[in-house]
Design a protein around this motif. Sequence first.
Motif, PDB file in Angstrom:
ATOM      1  N   LEU A 137       1.085  -1.204   0.112  1.00  0.00           N
ATOM      2  CA  LEU A 137       0.022   0.008   0.079  1.00  0.00           C
ATOM      3  C   LEU A 137       0.835   1.294   0.198  1.00  0.00           C
ATOM      4  O   LEU A 137       1.768   1.355   0.602  1.00  0.00           O
ATOM      5  N   ALA A 138       0.477   2.185  -0.890  1.00  0.00           N
ATOM      6  CA  ALA A 138       1.060   3.474  -0.640  1.00  0.00           C
ATOM      7  C   ALA A 138       1.152   4.197   0.570  1.00  0.00           C
ATOM      8  O   ALA A 138      -0.040   4.048   1.028  1.00  0.00           O
ATOM      9  N   GLN A 139       1.977   4.691   1.109  1.00  0.00           N
ATOM     10  CA  GLN A 139       1.993   5.363   2.532  1.00  0.00           C
ATOM     11  C   GLN A 139       1.562   6.848   2.068  1.00  0.00           C
ATOM     12  O   GLN A 139       1.911   7.500   1.404  1.00  0.00           O
ATOM     13  N   LEU A 177     -12.625   3.294  -0.202  1.00  0.00           N
ATOM     14  CA  LEU A 177     -13.184   4.633  -0.411  1.00  0.00           C
ATOM     15  C   LEU A 177     -12.169   5.729   0.441  1.00  0.00           C
ATOM     16  O   LEU A 177     -11.866   6.722  -0.055  1.00  0.00           O
ATOM     17  N   LEU A 178     -12.112   5.166   2.035  1.00  0.00           N
ATOM     18  CA  LEU A 178     -11.433   6.221   2.641  1.00  0.00           C
ATOM     19  C   LEU A 178      -9.979   6.309   2.203  1.00  0.00           C
ATOM     20  O   LEU A 178      -9.279   7.658   2.726  1.00  0.00           O
ATOM     21  N   ASN A 179      -9.369   5.630   1.729  1.00  0.00           N
ATOM     22  CA  ASN A 179      -7.913   5.554   1.206  1.00  0.00           C
ATOM     23  C   ASN A 179      -7.509   6.512   0.145  1.00  0.00           C
ATOM     24  O   ASN A 179      -6.528   7.104  -0.035  1.00  0.00           O
ATOM     25  N   ILE A 212      -5.190   8.471   4.961  1.00  0.00           N
ATOM     26  CA  ILE A 212      -4.482   9.720   5.538  1.00  0.00           C
ATOM     27  C   ILE A 212      -5.515  10.414   6.809  1.00  0.00           C
ATOM     28  O   ILE A 212      -4.946  10.964   7.919  1.00  0.00           O
ATOM     29  N   LEU A 213      -6.868  10.114   6.700  1.00  0.00           N
ATOM     30  CA  LEU A 213      -7.685  10.795   7.409  1.00  0.00           C
ATOM     31  C   LEU A 213      -7.655  10.211   8.947  1.00  0.00           C
ATOM     32  O   LEU A 213      -7.643   9.081   8.872  1.00  0.00           O
ATOM     33  N   PRO A 214      -7.724  10.865   9.846  1.00  0.00           N
ATOM     34  CA  PRO A 214      -7.798  10.139  11.472  1.00  0.00           C
ATOM     35  C   PRO A 214      -9.141   9.376  11.255  1.00  0.00           C
ATOM     36  O   PRO A 214     -10.116   9.828  11.065  1.00  0.00           O
ATOM     37  N   ILE A 215      -8.966   8.418  11.948  1.00  0.00           N
ATOM     38  CA  ILE A 215     -10.359   7.373  12.130  1.00  0.00           C
ATOM     39  C   ILE A 215     -10.285   6.945  13.662  1.00  0.00           C
ATOM     40  O   ILE A 215      -9.326   6.562  14.143  1.00  0.00           O
ATOM     41  N   GLN A 349      -5.443  10.484  -5.307  1.00  0.00           N
ATOM     42  CA  GLN A 349      -5.710   8.990  -5.040  1.00  0.00           C
ATOM     43  C   GLN A 349      -4.388   8.014  -4.716  1.00  0.00           C
ATOM     44  O   GLN A 349      -3.208   8.339  -5.172  1.00  0.00           O
ATOM     45  N   MET A 350      -4.653   7.257  -3.853  1.00  0.00           N
ATOM     46  CA  MET A 350      -3.744   6.394  -3.614  1.00  0.00           C
ATOM     47  C   MET A 350      -4.242   4.831  -3.759  1.00  0.00           C
ATOM     48  O   MET A 350      -5.276   4.513  -3.326  1.00  0.00           O
ATOM     49  N   PRO A 351      -3.353   4.007  -4.397  1.00  0.00           N
ATOM     50  CA  PRO A 351      -3.860   2.591  -4.742  1.00  0.00           C
ATOM     51  C   PRO A 351      -3.982   1.862  -3.755  1.00  0.00           C
ATOM     52  O   PRO A 351      -3.341   2.104  -2.575  1.00  0.00           O
TER      53      PRO A 351
END
Length: 352
Positions: A137-139, A177-179, A212-215, A349-351
């Motif tokens: 996963l892309a960081q 979605l969130l990624n 990226i978003l805080p969860i 976008q991040m894969p």
Amino acid sequence: MSAIRVVIADDSRVTRDVLRTILTRDGDVEIVGEATNGLEAIELARRLSPQLITMDLTMPVLDGLGAIEEIMHTKGVPILVVSDRSHAETAYQALELGALEVMPKPTLESDDAERLLERVRLLSGVAVITRLRRRSLAQPLATRPVAPQNSEMAPRGFQYIIAIACSTGGPQALARLLNRLPANFPAPIVIAQHISHGFIEGMAQWLASLCILPISVGKHGERLKPGHVYLSPSESNLCITPHHRFQLQASQAEALYHPSGDVLLKSVAEVYGADAIGLILTGMGRDGVSGMRAIHLGGGQTIAQDEESSVIYGMNQEAVNAGVIHHIVALDDLPGRLMRAVRCTTHRQMPL
């Protein structure tokens, strides 16, 4: 009708005995093989072609994650992770590898025993595909958004809010979605994902490692922040007050869904009206339909995941059939749709 062919993978004889007893009690499930480690599970999947595998995560020789990855890369089979609650975060890594759902190890007399049998019947009919070898996963490259310094002084701090209801297949859909949402996403996102008790913190940690978003899991009295993702705990229903804070309501003993998507979506509709954006994703049942209707009637936007990208086209289909959905959107197109809905101008976008 022929029995559902199931392989049990667990190194504990006691657990295998419990699972076998539960699954075969009604006569519509046949245990065609039992594995005590991941390598045996891979071999039984290849040789027996089961319709479903129940998979433990902590096994000798090769653990459950390794077995799931290999099975899904060679001959895809529906996999239900049956794990201890203490392994919740690891369990959600299994979804990333291709498992369909996670649930706790049941006892013969527990409510989870009936849910296990229900899930095996449902998931054995899900079409899964053999996957390509996993890419890393892309960081996240951007920094996390910083909360406003004077949030208490602002009456709201955001214009739009996104409320999501989902069930089977939801964690995988949420990850995709969130990624793909950027650090400057301007709206809070509140989620009711049907989940077994004890697994929500692990799911939050897993999603946070991908996005990226805080969860986090929403807490009673907590104030909503823009660009933050909140999950409802399973033991209570999450609501939002007119002061833009969370309120936890006790779930009814006879409730079918934990947590309730309808309760969350209806509270969002009541507080935010036309600024509410409702999204209903993959899952079994009718939860969320009444909540989406409330958002629709309140002038908000309503979106449903389409059939082709859904693991189970159930909740979202019910909402579509009820006539309360403005847009039916494929999973990979949802990030862009939400970006436009909240008028966010940056889309990185991040894969996954």
